[in-house]
Design an enzyme around this catalytic site. Structure first.
Site, mmCIF file in Angstrom:
data_model
loop_
_atom_site.group_PDB
_atom_site.id
_atom_site.type_symbol
_atom_site.label_atom_id
_atom_site.label_comp_id
_atom_site.label_asym_id
_atom_site.label_seq_id
_atom_site.Cartn_x
_atom_site.Cartn_y
_atom_site.Cartn_z
ATOM 1 N N LYS A 207 14.297 8.007 40.372
ATOM 2 C CA LYS A 207 12.723 8.934 40.255
ATOM 3 C C LYS A 207 11.875 7.187 39.784
ATOM 4 O O LYS A 207 12.286 5.954 39.145
ATOM 5 C CB LYS A 207 12.796 9.572 39.047
ATOM 6 N N GLY B 227 13.892 0.250 31.685
ATOM 7 C CA GLY B 227 12.228 -0.384 31.349
ATOM 8 C C GLY B 227 12.517 -0.244 30.448
ATOM 9 O O GLY B 227 13.011 -1.234 30.280
ATOM 10 N N SER B 228 11.505 0.367 29.576
ATOM 11 C CA SER B 228 10.720 -0.345 28.366
ATOM 12 C C SER B 228 12.287 0.199 27.060
ATOM 13 O O SER B 228 12.768 1.385 26.834
ATOM 14 C CB SER B 228 9.546 0.181 27.632
ATOM 15 N N GLU C 19 19.216 -0.606 30.288
ATOM 16 C CA GLU C 19 18.724 -2.119 30.645
ATOM 17 C C GLU C 19 17.475 -1.838 30.370
ATOM 18 O O GLU C 19 16.411 -0.968 31.000
ATOM 19 C CB GLU C 19 18.725 -2.183 32.178
ATOM 20 N N CYS D 203 12.255 -8.859 32.236
ATOM 21 C CA CYS D 203 12.753 -8.017 31.556
ATOM 22 C C CYS D 203 13.615 -9.422 30.753
ATOM 23 O O CYS D 203 13.858 -9.425 29.299
ATOM 24 C CB CYS D 203 13.709 -7.037 31.618
ATOM 25 N N GLU E 26 7.918 -8.597 22.679
ATOM 26 C CA GLU E 26 8.399 -8.416 24.594
ATOM 27 C C GLU E 26 6.319 -8.435 25.105
ATOM 28 O O GLU E 26 6.009 -7.032 24.758
ATOM 29 C CB GLU E 26 8.773 -7.151 25.008
#
Lengths: 508, 291, 285
Positions: free
Chosen positions: A212, A264-265, A286, A320, A417
C-alpha cells in the site's frame, strides 16, 4: 524561479595591484544567473484515473470511490486514484495467498531471481520516466529522483535478485523458508525506493506481497505495477492497492497476512504493533528519528558543512534518518554556523522539475503546517532563526531551509521530529557529552560523526545507540548495507543479508 | 590548517558539475569564460611569428563576431615576451610570462630571480611562477615561502601568479596547505598547474583552492585570485569551473580580475558552442581558425 | 550446385578485447561436424601477451563497484541468451547431441546469471569483524588476487568453460584461459558473447590451440597470481605445480565431476581466488 539575492561587486584590488583590475574588468562584473532548465514531462502518459492492481489485473475499487493526487509544487490535480476499502484489501490478500500457494512457494529460486533481474533492468530502462513522475507526484527535485531514488531502486531489485537462489549461503546450516503473504505499507518521502526496499527482499525470499503506497504519492508504485506486468511476473505475486491510512490499517490488521512491514511515523508504527499483538504475524517497523550529526573541532569543516546541509536539506528534510540535530563542539560553533549560513544561501528552492533545483516542495499542506508549527515553537522558545533568503513560487507548498542556534535538549525542536528542512543546532564540549546528548532521545535511527581522527571515529561510532552511523559522510545508502533503527525508530533491517531475515523462517 | 576529506570534496565538486546551464545563461557564461582565458602558447618550437598569430587570436577570437570580449591575457615563455608585447600594443590584453625554470622549477634561486626580472623588463604584466615542489615534499615550507616572496619582489609592478602544480602535490590537504602558503607569501593569484603533466586542473582541486582563497580574504581582507590551467578543452568544463567559482566565492569573482583559465584549444570550443546556440546546429571545428 | 557460398569464420584467439591470430602464425586443423576448420594455435608469446593484457585490465576491473561487475556479468548472460542458437550450434559442431547442447548452453547461461548475482554478496558472506581483545576495530575482508590462469575442462561445451572462468571474474580477478583442445567452437562463440557484453578489454582472455603447448608457460609465468586447473592428469598436475611454485601461485585443481549444479554454484569457487586482508584500527579518543 529567481536567484538568491544578487551579489554586489565588492572588489578590493589586491594590494593596490591595479594591473589586475582595470575599469574594463570592473565593468565586466555582473551576476551570472542560471536560466530555467526544466526537465520535460510531456511524454509521461499519466492516465486520468488509476485502479487497483490485484491478481495481475487492474480492478475498480468495490466502493467505486477515488481520491485525487496533486502536484505539491503547483497544487494541480494529476490523477484520480482508487480508494481500497476492507473488501478490496480482502481481495488483494486473497490474490496474494492464491499466488503463493499455487506457484510462488514452489517456484524454483533461480526463476524468482530472473524475474527480479527483469524488474531491475526495466526500472533502469524506464528510469527517466520514473524520475520525472516521482518529482511531479511528490515534490522532490528531479536531480534527486534521477540520481538517487530511481537508480537505487533498480539496484535494490538487482541486489536481491542475486540472493533469491543463494539463501542457504546467507543463512548457513538452515533451509530458509518464506513466510507467506507480506503486507507492506510505505511512506511518501521516497515512494518508488521504499516500494523497492519492500518488494525486492520479500519476493527474493519466496513471499508474495500486498503493497500500500502512501496516499499523496501513489503514481510511481502504480507505474512499478506496469513494469511488473511487463516482466511477466505471475499474477498475484505483487498486488498494489492505493488508499488512505484506513486502507493501511485494514491491510496490517488482516488475518490472512503472515508478515507486516511498515515504514512511517512512530505513532502509526505503535498502532500497527498494537494491531499485531496476540497474532503470530511477523513485524518490522522503520519509524522516525531525530538524528544527531556530531561535528568535532578536528573535523574537515568544509565537508562537514556539506554533510550537515545534505543531512537536513536533502529531500526537503523529509527523511527519517535526517541529521536534524547538529551537535557541534562549542569551540567551532561560530565558524561552522557561518560556513553553514553561507553555504545555505546557494541552495536553490523552487520548481522541482528544474534540473538546478536543490530543495523542492513540501509534500503536502498538512506536512507544511506541522513544520511551521514546530519551527514557530523554536522562535517562541527563544532560539535564533537563520533562513535562506529566496523567493518562493506563489502556488505550492514551500519552506525555506532554516536552522536554529541556541537550542537546548529541552526545546521541542530538539526532541520532536519535524520532518522538514529545519535544523536545530546544539553545542557540546567533550566527546562523552556529545555521545550522551546524541543518545538522549527515544529514537535511534542514525547518527553522524565528523572528525579527522580515525580512532575517534571508531570509538564514537561504537558508543552511539543508532542503527546507522555515518562517519565523515551522511545519507549514504546501498542495497547491501543494512538500514534500520534502535528503540522507537523501529526494529528490523532493510538491505544486506540482515534485510533478508525479516522475510524468512530460518530453520535447519 | 583546514583538513580536507577527499571523498566529501569530490562529491561536492561532482554535484556542482551537474548544474544545467542553458540558453542565455550558457551564452553569458561562455562570454565570461572567454574574458577569463589566458591564451597559452608554451612550446619549445615557439617563435615570434607564432606568438604574433596567437596574439591576433587573443584580440579577435572570432572574426565573424566582433561583439565578443577579448581574452584576459596571453601566456608565453620569457624569450617571447617582447614579441607578444609588440603584437598586443594598444590593447587591453595582458602579457603573462612563465618564469622560475618553468615547468620543473629545478634551478637556483638566483637564476629564477634573474629570469623574472628580465621578463618584467621586457614588459610582462604578469609572471606565472612555479613553486619548489621538491622543497615542499621535503617539508621545507619556509624555503618554499621565501622563494615566492623573493620572486614577488622581483616582479616589481607585475602581478604574480603562483603555480602549485597540484598534480604533483598528492593530496588535497597539500593543495590547501600550498595555497595558504602562497597567499601568505604575497601571491596575486594561485594557479593549479603548468599544464605539462597530468593530472592538471580538476574540479575538486579548484574547489579546494577557491575555498582557501575565500577564507584568506575573510581573514586578511586581501583577495587573491585563482587560475585553473591544463586539460581544460571543452566549453562545458569551463562552465563547470564558473559554477564552482560562483557558488563558492560569489558572482563578483566571475571576472578576469579574480579568475583565469589557462587554455588554448578551449577558445575554439567555446566559439563552436556559441555558434550552436545561435544557429541551433552542431559545429565543425574546420570553421574556426587555428592560430 | 549450392545456391549460396557461406562466409567461413576464422577461429582466433581472444586477447585484450580483440580477436587476433597467433603471433606464431600457426593454426591447427580441427574437425567440426562436416568440415575441417583452422584454429589459431596459441604460442608461449600469446600467453605472454594475454597475461600482459590481463594485468593491465586488472586495476580497473578490481576498482569497479561489485554492483557494476554484477551488472556486467548479467549483461554477459544477456548476450549469451541472445546467441543461444549460435552457442548450441557450436556445441553440436564439437560433437554434442542436440539435446545435450541445449542443456549445456542453458546451464552456462543460468550459471553466469547465478554468479552475476553473487558479485556484490561475496564480501558479505566471507567478511568478518573480529572480536579481538583490546580497544581495536578489526575487520577481515576478501580481495581479488590478481591475474588468474585457467586451464579449461577437457570436455566440449560452453558450460565447462563458464564454470572455469566465471568464478575468478566474479571475484574481481582478470583471467587468461587456455581453452579445451577439442572444442574451439564453443570457445570462440563464448568469446564473441564476451566481446559484445560490457566486459572491459583484457578482463577475459582466451587462447585456443593445445593446452600441452601453453599450460606450462602459463603456470610458470611470474605475473600470474593463481591457477585454476581442470582435468589434469597427475603427472601433468605435478609439473604445473612445480612451475607454479616459482612465485608461490595459489593453485586449485578441479575435475569434470565437480561440475554438477550443486557443486558448481558455490561461492567457495570464488573464494579460491581471493586473498583475505585484515586491518586493525584503534578505537579511542
Amino acid at each position: 524561479m529567481t536567484e538568491a539575492r544578487k551579489t554586489k561587486a565588492a572588489i578590493r584590488p589586491a594590494n593596490g595591484r591595479l594591473a589586475m583590475t582595470t575599469p574594463a574588468d570592473l565593468a565586466r562584473i555582473e551576476a551570472w544567473e542560471y536560466a530555467p532548465a526544466p526537465e520535460a514531462r510531456d511524454y509521461l502518459a499519466i492516465q486520468p484515473r488509476y485502479e487497483l492492481f490485484i491478481g495481475g489485473r487492474w480492478r475498480k475499487p468495490k466502493s467505486g470511490r477515488h481520491f485525487t493526487t496533486i502536484n505539491p509544487a503547483t497544487e494541480e490535480t494529476i490523477a484520480e486514484i482508487a480508494e481500497a476499502d476492507a473488501a478490496d484489501v480482502d481481495r488483494a490478500v486473497g490474490a496474494a495467498r492464491a499466488a503463493y500457494d499455487k506457484y510462488w512457494r514452489r517456484c524454483p529460486p533461480a526463476h524468482r531471481a530472473k524475474y527480479l533481474f527483469r524488474i531491475a533492468r526495466a526500472i533502469a530502462e524506464r528510469s527517466r520516466e520514473l524520475a520525472v513522475l516521482e518529482s511531479v507526484d511528490g515534490g522532490k527535485p528531479i536531480k534527486e529522483a534521477r540520481d538517487f531514488d530511481v537508480p537505487l531502486a533498480a539496484q535494490h531489485f538487482f541486489y536481491y535478485a542475486g540472493w533469491a537462489d543463494k539463501l542457504e549461503w546467507a543463512f548457513p546450516n538452515t533451509r530458509p523458508r518464506p513466510l507467506g503473504v507480506a503486507a507492506q505499507i510505505i511512506p511518501w518521502n521516497f515512494p518508488l525506493l521504499m516500494a523497492a526496499w519492500k518488494i525486492a527482499p520479500a519476493l527474493a525470499c519466496g513471499n508474495t506481497v500486498v503493497l500500500k503506497p502512501a496516499e499523496t504519492t501513489p503514481l510511481t508504485a502504480l507505474r512499478l505495477a506496469e513494469i511488473i506486468e511487463q516482466a511477466d511476473l505471475p499474477p498475484g505475486v505483487v498486488n498494489i492497492i492505493t488508499g488512505s491510512g484506513a486502507t493501511g490499517a485494514a491491510l496490517a490488521g488482516h488475518r490472512g497476512v503472515d508478515k507486516v512491514a511498515f515504514t512511517g511515523s512512530t505513532e502509526v508504527g505503535k498502532e500497527i504493533a498494537r494491531a499485531c499483538a496476540g497474532t503470530s504475524k511477523r513485524l518490522t517497523l522503520e519509524l522516525g528519528g531525530k538524528a544527531a550529526n556530531i561535528v568535532f573541532d578536528d573535523a574537515p569543516l568544509e565537508q562537514a558543512v556539506e554533510g550537515i546541509v545534505n543531512g537536513i536539506f536533502f529531500n526537503q528534510g523529509h527523511v527519517c534518518c535526517a541529521g536534524s540535530r547538529l551537535l557541534v563542539q562549542e569551540s567551532v560553533h561560530d565558524v561552522v554556523a557561518e560556513l553553514l549560513h553561507r553555504r545555505m544561501q546557494t541552495l536553490r528552492v523552487g520548481d522541482p522539475l528544474d534540473k538546478n533545483t536543490d530543495v523542492g516542495a513540501i509534500n503536502s499542506a498538512a506536512q507544511l503546517r506541522k513544520i511551521e508549527e514546530l519551527a514557530q515553537s523554536g522562535d517562541a522558545d527563544g532560539c535564533t532563526r537563520f533562513q535562506t533568503e529566496c523567493d518562493l513560487p506563489a502556488r505550492g507548498f514551500w519552506y525555506r531551509p532554516t536552522f536554529f542556534t541556541g537550542v537546548s535538549m529541552s526545546h521541542r525542536i530538539a526532541q520532536e521530529e519535524i520532518f522538514g528542512p529545519v535544523l536545530s543546532v546544539l553545542t557540546f564540549r567533550t566527546p562523552d557529552e556529545a555521545v550522551e546528548k546524541a543518545n538522549n532521545t527515544p529514537y535511534g535511527l542514525s547518527a553522524g560523526v565528523w572528525t579527522d581522527k580515525g580512532s575517534k571515529n571508531f570509538k564514537i561510532a561504537s558508543q552511539l545507540r543508532a542503527g546507522v552511523v555515518w562517519s565523515n559522510t551522511f545519507n549514504k545508502f546501498d542495497p547491501s548495507s543494512p538500514f534500520g533503527g534502535y528503540r522507537e525508530s523501529g526494529f528490523g533491517r532493510e538491505g544486506g543479508i540482515h534485510g533478508l531475515l525479516p522475510y524468512i523462517e530460518a530453520r535447519p | 590548517m583546514m583538513t580536507v576529506d577527499a571523498v566529501g570534496l569530490e562529491e561536492r565538486a561532482a554535484d556542482l558539475a551537474k548544474r544545467s546551464i542553458k540558453k542565455h545563461a550558457k551564452i553569458h557564461g561562455l562570454r565570461i569564460a572567454i574574458a577569463c582565458i589566458d591564451l597559452t602558447g608554451l612550446e619549445g618550437k615557439d617563435t615570434p611569428g607564432r606568438v604574433a598569430q596567437l596574439c591576433r587570436k587573443a584580440l579577435t577570437p572570432d572574426s565573424r563576431d566582433p561583439t565578443l570580449p577579448h581574452v584576459a591575457a596571453v601566456c608565453v615563455y620569457p624569450s617571447l615576451v617582447s614579441a607578444a608585447k609588440k603584437a598586443l600594443e594598444g590593447s587591453d590584453v595582458k602579457v603573462a610570462s612563465v618564469a622560475t625554470a618553468f615547468p620543473s622549477g629545478q634551478s637556483s634561486i638566483a637564476v629564477k630571480i634573474e629570469e623574472t626580472k628580465e621578463a618584467v623588463a621586457d614588459g610582462a604584466d604578469e609572471i606565472d611562477m612555479v613553486i619548489d615542489r621538491g622543497a615542499f615534499h621535503a617539508g621545507r615550507f619556509r624555503e618554499v615561502r621565501s622563494e615566492i616572496e623573493a620572486v614577488k619582489q622581483a616582479c616589481g609592478p607585475a602581478a604574480l601568479k603562483v603555480i602549485l602544480e597540484t598534480g604533483e602535490l598528492g593530496t588535497y590537504d597539500n593543495v590547501r596547505r600550498a595555497s595558504q602558503l602562497a597567499m601568505e607569501a604575497g601571491a596575486d593569484f594561485i594557479k593549479t598547474s603548468t599544464g605539462k603533466i597530468a593530472p592538471a586542473a580538476t574540479l575538486p582541486v579548484a574547489l579546494v583552492m577557491l575555498q582557501a582563497a575565500r577564507d584568506f580574504e575573510r581573514r586578511t581582507g586581501r583577495r587573491v585570485g585563482v587560475k585553473v590551467a591544463g586539460g581544460i578543452r571543452a566549453a562545458k568544463q569551463a562552465l563547470q569551473y564558473l559554477v564552482i567559482v560562483k557558488e563558492t566565492c560569489g558572482d563578483d569573482w566571475l571576472s578576469p580580475a579574480w579568475f583565469r583559465i589557462g587554455a588554448s584549444s578551449l577558445l575554439n570550443d567555446i566559439l563552436m558552442q556559441l555558434w550552436k546556440e545561435r544557429t541551433g546546429a552542431y559545429q565543425s571545428d574546420e570553421y574556426f581558425t587555428k592560430d | 550446385m549450392t545456391s549460396r557460398i557461406e562466409v567461413r569464420k576464422t577461429l582466433k584467439l581472444y586477447i585484450a578485447g580483440a580477436f587476433v591470430r597467433s603471433e606464431s602464425g600457426r593454426t591447427i586443423s580441427v574437425q567440426a561436424k562436416d568440415e575441417t576448420v583452422n584454429v589459431a594455435l596459441a604460442s608461449r608469446k600469446d600467453v605472454r601477451d594475454a597475461v600482459r593484457a590481463a594485468r593491465t585490465a586488472w586495476p580497473n576491473w578490481r576498482d569497479r563497484s561489485a554492483y557494476n561487475r554484477g551488472q556486467i556479468l548479467y549483461r554477459l548472460a544477456e548476450m549469451m541468451e541472445s546467441r543461444r542458437a549460435q552457442l548450441i550450434e557450436a556445441c553440436r559442431a564439437a560433437g554434442l547431441t542436440a539435446r545435450a547442447a541445449e542443456k549445456d548452453v542453458d546451464e552456462a547461461i543460468d550459471e553466469t546469471c547465478w554468479y552475476a548475482g553473487l558479485s556484490d554478496k561475496i564480501e558479505q558472506i566471507f567478511s568478518t569483524k573480529n572480536p579481538v581483545s583490546g580497544p581495536h576495530f578489526n575487520v577481515s575482508t576478501p580481495e581479488s588476487t590478481g591475474v588468474v590462469g585457467v586451464v579449461a575442462p577437457l570436455a566440449s561445451g560452453v558450460a565447462g568453460l563458464i564454470a572455469a572462468v566465471i568464478p575468478p571474474l566474479c571475484g574481481a580477478n582478470t583471467v587468461v584461459c587456455i581453452a579445451s583442445d577439442a572444442d574451439p567452437f564453443s570457445t570462440v562463440a563464448l568469446c564473441e558473447s564476451a566481446a559484445t557484453s560490457d566486459l572491459p578489454a583484457g578482463v577475459l582472455n582466451v587462447l585456443t590451440g593445445r593446452r600441452s603447448v601453453t599450460a606450462p608457460h602459463l603456470a610458470a609465468h611470474m605475473d600470474v597470481n593463481a591457477l585454476g586447473l581442470w582435468d589434469c592428469e597427475p603427472a601433468e598436475r605435478k609439473e604445473l605445480d612445480i612451475a607454479a611454485s616459482a612465485n608461490v601461485k595459489r593453485v586449485h585443481g578441479y575435475k569434470a565431476e565437480d561440475r554438477s549444479a550443486a557443486l558448481m554454484r558455490n561461492p567457495y569457487r570464488v573464494v579460491d581466488f581471493l586473498e583475505i586482508k585484515t586491518t586493525w584500527h584503534p578505537a579511542g579518543l
